[in-house]
Design a protein around this motif. Structure first.
Motif, short mmCIF file in Angstrom:
data_model
loop_
_atom_site.label_atom_id
_atom_site.label_comp_id
_atom_site.label_asym_id
_atom_site.label_seq_id
_atom_site.Cartn_x
_atom_site.Cartn_y
_atom_site.Cartn_z
N ARG A 102 -35.07 -69.12 -24.70
CA ARG A 102 -35.69 -69.29 -23.38
C ARG A 102 -36.96 -70.13 -23.43
O ARG A 102 -37.69 -70.21 -22.45
CB ARG A 102 -35.98 -67.92 -22.77
CG ARG A 102 -37.09 -67.14 -23.46
CD ARG A 102 -37.20 -65.73 -22.88
NE ARG A 102 -38.31 -64.99 -23.47
CZ ARG A 102 -38.56 -63.70 -23.25
NH1 ARG A 102 -37.75 -63.01 -22.46
NH2 ARG A 102 -39.59 -63.11 -23.80
N ARG A 105 -37.22 -72.61 -20.66
CA ARG A 105 -36.86 -72.15 -19.32
C ARG A 105 -38.13 -71.82 -18.51
O ARG A 105 -39.18 -71.59 -19.07
CB ARG A 105 -35.96 -70.92 -19.41
CG ARG A 105 -34.62 -71.19 -20.08
CD ARG A 105 -33.82 -69.91 -20.19
NE ARG A 105 -32.66 -70.07 -21.06
CZ ARG A 105 -31.93 -69.06 -21.52
NH1 ARG A 105 -32.24 -67.81 -21.17
NH2 ARG A 105 -30.90 -69.29 -22.31
N GLY A 106 -37.95 -71.74 -17.21
CA GLY A 106 -39.08 -71.40 -16.35
C GLY A 106 -39.65 -72.64 -15.68
O GLY A 106 -39.37 -73.78 -16.08
N SER A 108 -43.10 -73.10 -15.08
CA SER A 108 -44.53 -73.29 -15.28
C SER A 108 -44.80 -74.76 -15.55
O SER A 108 -43.94 -75.51 -16.01
CB SER A 108 -45.02 -72.43 -16.46
OG SER A 108 -44.51 -72.93 -17.68
#
Length: 390
Positions: A102, A105-106, A108
């Protein structure tokens, strides 16, 4: 649902913290048992006395710890590996695979930038992986900087000369490559597929339960919100795991004398007797890494002064606290002169509640450190009045 909190005297809370960190008697049986019990050991190259990971392991294992054994476990037997600037057990690879998977991922700003930078430098990434596959292990300086788009975040990593190291760190966090050795201070990199065993998938609930259980045991007692986190963030299923362990009596809510907040203790430690030891701790040791918890629990205000100008330091450059039983009784500012074979103690400080009888045990711990380092002599300054003079 958690039961009513158990009332816990602060001294017993300190004992749980010390036992959880494997700093009570008896000592752990082996290097691998120590790292598995702690979960991770922070790396830091500052070696005015010894590298911090070496000091952390010496504090637990004493004279039995050998640097060569750690290197063999890392680079030979592969029982341990480096990840996120920590030494971790290879048996925990299924946990760290979650962070690896991950990493990008995200939404931000940081992760978005890294994704876009990696996409823009896809050719550079392919080149690095191809070179490692053909010629690895390699140092960063063995690889050409083939950056198409420079790294620009306004930080110290900007500009050429750092791009290869940045790409290697990103691939490391993603689990594509791993550190497989060192040439002096230079890290040696290779493909993860050649340096780590396969990590058969395990059910996430099982992993979450194991992580919370082991983290709480390693800390003795902790605030609920700080349990169940990997290096990069919360473990999936941590809340369910916490509730399950509470129902099983492994996670026991406690109210600690004089401390605010929602605390829990490990049920397996609550009934264990405490047998203290005296030792010295690295300034990066996990027992004191949470400065607020350390101050509230042990009445020890501890701050790193490595980056503080010398004239403004209160205690010294690389200060080692002295742990005696469940109390911090003092701290020293040491430096190992390897050429002369002398462990020089530039300052000795006693804590406010230090007792006259603490000094002989503290001196034995200093002598033990010198013996382990291979020093022929120890040079001491005048010690605080509570401990007499020398």
């Amino acid at each position: 649902m958690m039961r009513d909190p158990l009332e816990l005297p602060r001294r017993r809370a300190r004992q749980l913290a010390v036992m959880g960190q494997l700093l009570a008697a008896p000592r752990p049986a082996s290097l691998l048992e120590t790292v598995r019990g702690l979960g991770e050991v922070q790396l830091d190259p500052t070696a005015v006395v010894a590298r911090t990971e070496h000091l952390v392991l010496w504090s637990r294992l004493g004279d039995r710890f050998r640097r060569e054994e750690l290197e063999r476990s890392l680079w030979g037997d592969r029982e341990l590996f480096e990840y996120w600037v920590h030494v971790v057990p290879t048996s925990d690879l299924p946990l760290h695979r979650i962070s690896m998977g991950r990493y990008l991922r995200g939404d931000s700003a940081r992760r978005t930038y890294v994704r876009e930078w990696l996409d823009a430098n896809a050719g550079f990434r392919r080149y690095v992986l191809r070179e490692l596959r053909a010629r690895g292990p390699l140092r960063a300086r063995d690889l050409e900087d083939r950056t198409a788009v420079p790294w620009r975040t306004g930080g110290w990593n900007d500009g050429r000369g750092r791009h290869t190291a940045m790409l290697l760190d990103i691939l490391w966090c993603r689990g594509e490559i791993m550190i497989v050795g060192r040439d002096g201070q230079q890290r040696l990199w290779d493909l993860a597929s050649r340096s780590l065993p396969p990590a058969p998938p395990r059910p996430r609930p099982e992993l979450a339960r194991e992580l919370v259980d082991r983290q709480l045991r390693a800390r003795g007692l902790e605030r609920v919100g700080r349990l169940g986190h990997l290096f990069d963030g919360p473990m999936p299923g941590r809340t369910v795991a916490i509730d399950r362990l509470a129902r099983e009596g492994v996670l026991v809510p406690v109210r600690v004398e004089g401390l605010e907040g929602r605390w829990v203790a490990h049920g397996g430690l609550l009934d264990e007797p405490f047998r203290g030891r005296t030792t010295l701790l690295s300034p990066f040791d996990d027992l004191i890494s949470d400065r607020d918890r350390t101050e509230r629990l042990f009445d020890l205000r501890f701050r790193l002064e490595i980056y503080v100008p010398k004239a403004k330091r209160e205690f010294g450059y690389f200060v080692l606290p002295i742990l005696r039983g469940d109390r911090f009784v003092g701290r020293i500012d040491p430096a190992f002169d390897r050429a002369a074979g002398v462990l020089r103690i530039d300052a000795v400080h006693a804590e406010p509640d230090a007792r006259p009888g603490d000094w002989p045990a503290a001196r034995r711990a200093i002598d033990a450190l010198a013996r382990w380092l291979g020093a022929d002599d120890v040079e001491l300054p005048r010690v605080p009045a509570v401990w007499g003079s020398s």
